[in-house]
Design a protein around this motif. Structure first.
Motif, PDB file in Angstrom:
ATOM      1  N   THR B 252      19.623  21.739  17.654  1.00 51.04           N
ATOM      2  CA  THR B 252      20.258  21.678  18.977  1.00 51.04           C
ATOM      3  C   THR B 252      21.546  22.492  18.982  1.00 51.04           C
ATOM      4  O   THR B 252      21.806  23.276  19.906  1.00 51.04           O
ATOM      5  N   PHE B 346      24.577  15.222  22.524  1.00 46.09           N
ATOM      6  CA  PHE B 346      23.303  14.999  21.824  1.00 46.09           C
ATOM      7  C   PHE B 346      23.145  13.511  21.609  1.00 46.09           C
ATOM      8  O   PHE B 346      24.042  12.858  21.067  1.00 46.09           O
ATOM      9  N   VAL B 388      21.247  16.796  25.422  1.00 52.07           N
ATOM     10  CA  VAL B 388      19.936  16.686  24.777  1.00 52.07           C
ATOM     11  C   VAL B 388      19.699  15.222  24.397  1.00 52.07           C
ATOM     12  O   VAL B 388      20.567  14.598  23.781  1.00 52.07           O
ATOM     13  N   VAL B 395      11.777  15.339  23.629  1.00 50.11           N
ATOM     14  CA  VAL B 395      13.149  15.854  23.650  1.00 50.11           C
ATOM     15  C   VAL B 395      13.418  16.348  25.063  1.00 50.11           C
ATOM     16  O   VAL B 395      12.665  17.170  25.591  1.00 50.11           O
ATOM     17  N   LEU B 397      16.253  17.921  27.992  1.00 47.54           N
ATOM     18  CA  LEU B 397      17.522  18.601  28.228  1.00 47.54           C
ATOM     19  C   LEU B 397      17.904  18.344  29.681  1.00 47.54           C
ATOM     20  O   LEU B 397      17.158  18.697  30.597  1.00 47.54           O
ATOM     21  N   TYR B 412      15.126  27.191  26.455  1.00 46.02           N
ATOM     22  CA  TYR B 412      15.831  26.502  25.364  1.00 46.02           C
ATOM     23  C   TYR B 412      14.904  25.510  24.656  1.00 46.02           C
ATOM     24  O   TYR B 412      14.808  25.505  23.419  1.00 46.02           O
ATOM     25  N   LEU B 416      13.530  25.643  20.883  1.00 47.77           N
ATOM     26  CA  LEU B 416      13.781  24.545  19.949  1.00 47.77           C
ATOM     27  C   LEU B 416      12.490  24.193  19.203  1.00 47.77           C
ATOM     28  O   LEU B 416      12.468  24.057  17.975  1.00 47.77           O
TER      29      LEU B 416
END
Lengths: 78, 426
Positions: B252, B346, B388, B395, B397, B412, B416
């Motif tokens: 991240t 995060f 995140v 996951v 965002l 993004y 990842l």
């Protein structure tokens, strides 16, 4: 004595996932025995509270924390 | 219906550090602060009478002071807010016959009036005369995810055994007193030193440039559900002997720096702060942001060991006094002549970590075909530009499209996945 006490703290910090006996007997790094990152955070707090030291949180310091014998030796050298 | 409760303790005091931190966040997000409401559904092992379940809910609220604590002005101060614990009260409880998940969504959809509403909303889902599920929705001032887990576990015990074994759990007012005392101040000083030192080297903010492509509303969430990413994270952790959480945080951070145009990454990981004995069993909000910094201008595998140590330091710094952090941020902003805030957080919300495990490349390839990307949320305001979240769903965002367009958000998350799968494959 310090080594035994540290092993007990390992067991407590890991909610028994790594027993004091395993920590004492294996000679393996604690992470290899299954000490999780949360358990390690708890162990840092427990060692600081019990021994009145500040644990070194660099890569080298964490390597010491992962080795029961090294950690016991550092704490008895204080 | 209403459930009456009568406990033995009451009082007023300052916020705990965790309450103060979430309060600041709530204030910055108002009036969209229902964003922070969350809940849990407890399916009862067997259906029970309404009065039985109502009594257990009352006992739960008596046991955990946090569930009968309101925001209040502290006596003898002007405008200083703190926590006020009530001993007695009456909690409204809905009795409904509907799908538990729908009930939860409805209860969580409106904001709490923090000075007047009890911080727990409860619905009993019935079939006929019997309760099959209990829906609990928490105000984030009363609990974080781990605190809610404890509350649900205790409610189950109260229903099954009529009591919760073991000592009385710690209470937020006691924790606030410890934090203000000598040992608390020592912990706070160590954390403040980390915030001060690391602030010297972080970018003023991770996403400074306009995206030129803002959406309406500006805040969107993209969710990547990727079994391949899950497998890859475990495999990378296994290969490099670090935790799965460190792998996710390091990836991240490196990609955030790449998208934001920096060599040093600054991310605020949210830590549970349940590492100390006196905080483990408490129903309250303890989670706070720590400060993770890392020079990320090197190949990803080389980042992992330094990231592990940086993560430990960051998680330690999360147990801090928000007043110290405000002071540090104000001083650094003044020194640079611009506001300093990473605007990049995060949150690893997984309650269970599957742990490191090797994975053959062909399994990764097969899993890649199952990846999906959805857009489950959009709203007007958020206190951060780039968040995140890692959960059992995948996951996600959540970002401000004025700084990162929807196309870049999707890019993004795909990057990842690609970074982690490629690293796992090597």
């Amino acid at each position: 004595m310090i080594r035994q006490r540290l092993a007990a703290l390992v067991e407590e910090s890991s909610d028994g996932e790594v027993t004091a006996r395993e920590a004492m007997a294996s000679g393996l790094p604690l992470s290899a025995l299954g000490l999780t990152s949360i358990a390690r955070m708890r162990l840092i707090d427990a060692v600081e509270a019990e021994f009145g030291v500040e644990v070194d949180l660099s890569e080298e310091g964490l390597a010491v924390l992962d080795d029961l014998d090294l950690l016991a030796a550092r704490l008895s050298d204080r | 219906m209403n459930v009456d409760f009568a406990a033995g303790d009451c009082g007023t005091g300052p916020f705990t550090w965790g309450q103060e931190a979430i309060w600041q966040t709530i204030e910055r997000t108002w009036p969209d602060d229902h964003y922070f409401n969350f809940g849990q559904v407890l399916k009862l092992p067997r259906a029970r009478h309404i009065r039985e379940v109502a009594a257990a809910v009352g006992a739960l609220v008596e046991r955990h002071g946090s569930l009968r604590t309101l925001v209040a002005e502290r006596p003898g101060t002007t405008r200083a807010l703190g926590q006020h614990l009530e001993a007695r009260g009456r909690l409204p409880v809905e009795v409904v016959g509907a799908a538990p998940r729908d009930v939860l969504d409805k209860l969580a959809a409106t904001r709490f009036d923090y000075e007047r509403d009890w911080p727990l909303r409860v619905a009993l889902v019935t079939e006929g005369d019997l309760v099959t599920h209990v829906v609990l929705v928490f105000c984030h001032l009363a609990a974080d995810g781990f605190g809610a887990e404890i509350a649900v576990r205790d409610l189950r015990m109260l229903l099954v055994r009529g009591r919760v074994p073991g000592p009385r759990p710690p209470q937020p007012l006691e924790l606030a007193r410890w934090q203000a005392g000598p040992e608390g101040r020592r912990v706070a000083a160590t954390a403040a030193a980390h915030w001060e030192r690391e602030h010297r080297r972080v970018p003023a903010t991770m996403f400074a440039a306009s995206s030129q492509d803002a959406a309406r509303p500006p805040i969107w969430r993209a969710l990547l559900a990727s079994p391949a990413l899950d497998l890859a994270v475990r495999a990378v952790a296994w290969r490099h002997r670090v935790s799965t959480s460190t792998v996710l945080l390091a990836a991240t951070a490196q990609l955030a720096a790449r998208y934001g145009g920096h060599r040093t990454s600054a991310v605020l990981p949210i830590a549970a702060n349940r590492f100390r004995k006196d905080t483990r069993g408490i129903v309250s909000t303890l989670s706070q942001e720590g400060l993770f910094t890392l020079d990320v201008d090197r190949p990803f595998p080389d980042l992992l060991r330094p990231a592990e140590a940086a993560a430990v330091r960051a998680y330690r710094s999360a147990y801090h006094d928000p007043a110290d952090r405000r002071r540090v941020v104000a001083a650094e902003s003044e020194r640079r002549g611009e506001p300093v805030h990473p605007g990049c957080c995060f949150n690893d919300m997984r309650l269970a970590d599957p742990g490191p495990a090797d994975c053959p490349p062909e399994r990764l390839d097969a899993a890649l075909e199952q990846t999906t990307l959805t857009w489950p949320l959009s709203q007007d305001r958020l206190n951060c530009r780039f968040c995140v979240h890692v959960s059992a769903e995948g996951v996600s965002l959540t970002a401000d499209t004025r700084y990162l367009s929807r196309a870049s958000m999707e890019g993004y998350l795909r990057d990842l996945e690609g970074l982690l799968v490629e690293t796992a494959r090597r």
